[in-house]
Design a protein around this motif. Structure first.
Motif, PDB file in Angstrom:
ATOM      1  N   SER A   1     -15.550 -34.032  31.433  1.00  0.00           N
ATOM      2  CA  SER A   1     -15.005 -32.925  30.617  1.00  0.00           C
ATOM      3  C   SER A   1     -14.154 -33.384  29.431  1.00  0.00           C
ATOM      4  O   SER A   1     -12.955 -33.114  29.366  1.00  0.00           O
ATOM      5  CB  SER A   1     -14.152 -31.985  31.491  1.00  0.00           C
ATOM      6  OG  SER A   1     -14.909 -31.506  32.554  1.00  0.00           O
TER       7      SER A   1
ATOM      8  N   GLU B   1     -19.529 -35.492  32.130  1.00  0.00           N
ATOM      9  CA  GLU B   1     -19.088 -35.010  33.452  1.00  0.00           C
ATOM     10  C   GLU B   1     -17.566 -35.087  33.582  1.00  0.00           C
ATOM     11  O   GLU B   1     -16.981 -34.423  34.432  1.00  0.00           O
ATOM     12  CB  GLU B   1     -19.752 -35.827  34.578  1.00  0.00           C
ATOM     13  CG  GLU B   1     -21.228 -35.495  34.760  1.00  0.00           C
ATOM     14  CD  GLU B   1     -21.934 -36.457  35.703  1.00  0.00           C
ATOM     15  OE1 GLU B   1     -21.239 -37.224  36.407  1.00  0.00           O
ATOM     16  OE2 GLU B   1     -23.181 -36.440  35.731  1.00  0.00           O
TER      17      GLU B   1
ATOM     18  N   ALA C   1     -20.412 -28.842  28.370  1.00  0.00           N
ATOM     19  CA  ALA C   1     -19.343 -29.541  29.097  1.00  0.00           C
ATOM     20  C   ALA C   1     -17.960 -29.066  28.654  1.00  0.00           C
ATOM     21  O   ALA C   1     -16.946 -29.557  29.147  1.00  0.00           O
ATOM     22  CB  ALA C   1     -19.483 -31.046  28.900  1.00  0.00           C
TER      23      ALA C   1
END
Lengths: 135, 404
Positions: free
Chosen positions: B161, B159, B190
């Motif tokens: 990145s 999450e 991602a």
């Protein structure tokens, strides 16, 4: 295909005894010298605490974790060091330590056998303010 | 289709077993069959010469044999093109190549790199150096009680990145088979670039790099029946095209003028200097050998041996096994025995000609996580037979008798 004879020669009774019942094992409070070294090959660690009075090693303890060879070697070395003059302790070399172990050490295990000597050398010379090349 | 697997016949191809050793250290380096050493010897004795430059016949022969390995490897790992198959010295060099040529260009200050706590040092240290240089951050995916990566934590890290995700297909220290395909897919979603360390994956599980979907995949020849000094880096073509060379010098250039140089095309752009010609030819013979056996059959054989060893070791009192159950691990078993240091066990096993690894297995973060300094490790391959496991059990019992 038992190899009992060879093993018993390597893991002699007194080595196993020092491994299972290490002498001078533990820590000293407020030691004059305290030094730790590890064997990067296996992650084993040995540390030693020294109490030195008038140039004589009055008391000594070792701690750490490792194989039978490194632990027995450390235990034997502390017995030898206790009561010795620091100057004389510095003269102890590889041959003395290996002789005390009294077994054939393969190249793969030599670092185990000499780890405690490294602690002594770096620790003792550190106090004297000198640099010492590693073994 | 799983072929019948004749271990006795396979062992005849490995002269080293005539010495009587029980070899349980294949995750470290494998043994090499006559077919591999023979191919290398043939090069030395019949067409020893340098590749890519001489105009005489034996040099053409050497070049053809050297380049033939590339197509064999391409087929083995199902790469789209031989342009995506770079020769390296091994996994470590492959990962360093990516860290240097891709990483220096793309990783910036504040970027996140995601690794795992079970990774080999080769897949940690190059990223630590890169992160320190660029001011990037590294996060490590932890393991659960079974020695499997915590996927919930991994998803959480995604999450944020990350710029890069790098992990091993199979853990060399625990044998854990990571859910690589799912992990790569999640990391790609991602937006991360993904490198998979295939050092333990390619030899034992096999790989289809296109199905796996990773950007880079590095592995070593010497863990898959080939010689040391020859390994492979697979990279997706567009990434490799955009990367600068890792090393520079001879053979990787197109033209050199005093004003500047243009680089060679893929894959040679990344192959500077005189190459490990005999080793690459040997690797080609190793790939032939594995292909003839079939990777499905290799996996099935290792599974059988691993289950047998897991069972046999579980029965020993005072023995702790690390990692997942046999169904979820490759042919690697790490363990420790109460009151006996792994080095002492390995020394005693050696007296019985049993080759056993003892140490941190180049996975010190994992050892720290497990709270141990070292473990003993037995690992298996195509030539491993149950008798070798029995001999290990014998050595362990002997060690327990000595240390009792």
């Amino acid at each position: 295909m038992s190899s009992t004879a060879a093993d018993d020669q390597f893991y002699r009774e007194y080595i196993l005894d020092h491994y299972k019942n290490p002498r001078n094992f533990g820590r000293l409070e407020n030691p004059d010298i305290s030094h730790e070294e590890d064997n990067p090959l296996c992650g084993d660690v040995i540390g030693m605490d020294f109490r030195v009075k008038d140039g004589v090693i009055e008391d000594i303890r070792f701690h750490g974790r490792g194989c039978a060879i490194s632990q027995a070697s450390a235990s034997l070395l502390t017995e030898r060091l206790k009561g010795l003059r620091l100057e004389d302790a510095k003269k102890i070399g590889k041959a003395d330590v290996l002789g005390e172990l009294g077994i054939d050490i393969s190249p793969a295990r030599i670092k185990c056998a000499l780890l405690s000597l490294k602690v002594l050398k770096v620790g003792a010379y550190g106090l004297a303010g000198n640099d010492e090349d590693e073994e | 289709m799983i072929k019948t697997f004749d271990v006795a016949a396979i062992r005849k191809d490995f002269p080293i077993f005539e010495t009587g050793i029980a070899y349980l250290d294949s995750a470290n380096t494998s043994q090499r069959p006559r077919q591999v050493t023979g191919a290398m010897l043939e090069y030395f004795e019949k067409f020893n010469s340098n590749i890519h430059r001489a105009a005489y016949r034996i040099a053409e022969e050497a070049t053809v044999r050297y380049e033939a390995t590339r197509e064999k490897v391409r087929e083995l790992i199902n790469a789209s093109s031989t342009k995506e198959v770079i020769y390296t010295r091994g996994t470590t060099e492959g990962i360093n190549l990516v860290a240097y040529s891709w990483g220096r260009k793309h990783v910036k200050q504040g970027d996140l790199i995601v690794l795992t706590i079970i990774d080999h040092h080769s897949n940690i240290v190059p990223w630590q150096i890169l992160a320190a240089e660029k001011g990037a951050t590294i996060e490590y995916v932890d393991i659960d009680e079974r020695g499997e990566l915590r996927q919930d934590q991994f998803r959480k890290l995604l999450e944020r990145s990350p710029k890069l995700v790098a992990f091993g297909q199979v853990s060399n220290a625990l044998g854990t088979i990571n859910p690589a395909t799912e992990m790569v897919a999640a990391a790609k979603t991602a937006g991360a670039t993904v490198l998979v360390d295939g050092a333990q994956g390619a030899p034992h599980q096999g790989v289809d790099v296109r199905a796996l979907g990773c950007d880079f995949y590095a592995f070593s020849g010497h863990k898959m029946l080939g010689p040391t000094g020859a390994g492979i880096l697979y990279g997706r073509r567009e990434l490799l095209e955009a990367m600068d060379p890792f090393m520079s010098g001879g053979d990787m250039i197109k033209t050199v003028r005093v004003e500047g140089t243009t680089y060679h095309d893929l894959p040679w752009k990344f192959e500077a200097g005189t190459q490990a010609i005999a080793e690459v030819i040997g690797l080609g013979a190793a790939v032939d050998y594995l292909t003839a056996l079939g990777m499905d059959a290799v996996r099935a054989h290792e599974r059988e041996i691993t289950e047998y060893a897991f069972e046999a070791l579980s029965d020993i009192e005072g023995l702790t096994l690390y990692g997942p159950p046999p169904s979820r691990r490759a042919g690697v078993i790490s363990f420790s025995i109460e009151g006996i240091h792994p080095h002492d066990l390995a020394t005693i096993a050696d007296r019985d000609q049993v080759c056993l690894r003892a140490g941190h297995h180049c996975a010190m973060p994992l050892m720290t996580r497990l709270g141990v300094a070292a473990t003993a490790r037995a690992s298996f391959y195509v030539y491993t037979q149950k008798d070798e496991v029995d001999r290990l059990v014998g050595s362990i019992k002997e060690a327990q008798r000595i240390f009792a």
